[in-house]
Design an enzyme around this catalytic site. Structure first.
Site, PDB file in Angstrom:
ATOM      1  N   TYR A   1       0.742  -1.148  -0.023  1.00 45.99           N
ATOM      2  CA  TYR A   1      -0.110  -0.022  -0.028  1.00 45.99           C
ATOM      3  C   TYR A   1       0.968   1.227   0.132  1.00 45.99           C
ATOM      4  CZ  TYR A   1      -3.863   3.045   1.946  1.00 45.99           C
ATOM      5  OH  TYR A   1      -4.811   4.097   2.047  1.00 45.99           O
TER       6      TYR A   1
ATOM      7  N   LYS B   1      -1.232  -1.206  -4.096  1.00 40.41           N
ATOM      8  CA  LYS B   1      -2.472  -0.109  -3.949  1.00 40.41           C
ATOM      9  C   LYS B   1      -1.839   0.957  -3.937  1.00 40.41           C
ATOM     10  CE  LYS B   1      -6.121   1.331  -1.173  1.00 40.41           C
ATOM     11  NZ  LYS B   1      -5.994   2.965  -0.934  1.00 40.41           N
TER      12      LYS B   1
END
Length: 321
Positions: free
Chosen positions: A149, A179
């Site tokens: 992320y 992400k």
């Protein structure tokens, strides 16, 4: 022992697609978890056309929750989804040992993937340190796909993502992608195209979904998909059917919506909007603020003024005229 055939099956050819809601964590007025609301949340998102759930991320206040609380939330979302859409559990923590505990639990309860921010109190400043940290974390869930992320505005870590993917590919067997929550479309495109499009790179900035889709994004994770998924679906449909002006119009409306919400404490305002839509998920937990009654009233009036409550119910196909 890791089942290598299962691992290969789970890592290959299963890229995320569509709109993935970064889910909110339902709470009582006193800030305790309210897990019984989660099935209703999942059903609403399914009706809105959401294609995945991202649990305990920034939107879900994961960093404000205890490890047992995060485990309870992850298990509840996996159970409520019933295999109908993928559940990605965010397990990042300033303590990598706690991250490992969360990752192992996510695998145990059947999460489809895990994802993690890097530790952020002590800033990660080199690619090697980031790779080593994520390797240690992901090793606790050796049969579960892993998405790093990348959100430098919150972690303070601005490591070059193509370089990270290149180095992490060999070091982390479960790595499938990112992400990507930043505004650098050029870096996002480089990540998408790296190693013959090997990695599943998921967009994370709602205000720029049109640009990311045009760049090649197949999936996006965001907060405002909880309240306006139909708006974003119309934008994507318009773009894929060659109606660029219509797509720009939908994205412009999303930007106006986000700008309006951004005049208030954002996540508390989003929870208030969910309540306006009939889904009471309670307030946020400190250090996030709560909206006053006057703020909630003002927010509703501003959203009405820009037509939001019509947009979020939109069902018409874009015109082909």
């Amino acid at each position: 022992m890791v089942d290598e055939s299962l691992l290969v099956q789970r890592m290959s050819g299963r890229k995320l697609s569509g709109l993935i809601a970064a889910t909110y964590t339902p709470m009582t007025a006193s800030g305790d978890l309210k897990l019984d609301v989660i099935p209703q949340m999942v059903e609403k998102l399914l009706l809105d056309g959401i294609s995945g759930l991202y649990v305990c991320g920034s939107t879900g206040e994961g960093m404000s929750l205890t490890t047992p609380e995060r485990q309870s939330i992850a298990a509840a979302f996996v159970e409520a989804s019933g295999g109908r859409l993928p559940v990605i559990v965010q397990v990042g923590h300033n303590s990598l040992r706690e991250s490992q505990t969360l990752a192992a639990h996510a695998q145990q309860v059947g999460a489809d993937a895990i994802s993690a921010t890097c530790p952020s109190y002590f800033k990660v400043s080199t690619t090697r340190t980031l790779v080593d940290s994520m390797k240690e974390l992901a090793s606790a869930a050796p049969e579960t796909p892993f998405y790093y992320y990348h959100i430098p505005m919150l972690t303070g870590s601005s490591i070059d993502m193509p370089e990270f993917l290149t180095q992490a590919d060999e070091a982390i067997p479960t790595l499938v992608g990112l992400k990507y929550t930043d505004t650098k479309l050029f870096e996002f495109q480089r990540c998408l195209e790296l190693a013959n499009r090997q990695f599943d790179v998921v967009w994370g900035c709602d205000e720029m979904l049109l640009g990311a889709t045009a760049t090649g994004a197949r999936a996006a994770i965001g907060s405002t998909y909880n309240i306006a998924a139909k708006l974003y679906r119309q934008m994507t449909l318009a773009l894929t059917s060659g109606q660029l002006d219509a797509a720009r119009k939908w994205q412009s409306q999303a930007i106006e919506m986000i700008s309006t919400i951004g005049r208030y404490p954002f996540h508390p305002a989003m929870k208030a909007i969910l309540a306006m839509q009939g889904l009471d998920v309670g307030p946020c937990r400190l250090p996030l603020e709560s909206l006053s009654s006057a703020q909630a009233k003002s927010l509703r009036e501003e959203l009405q003024a820009i037509g939001f409550f019509d947009w979020c119910r939109v069902t018409a196909e874009p015109s082909h005229s």
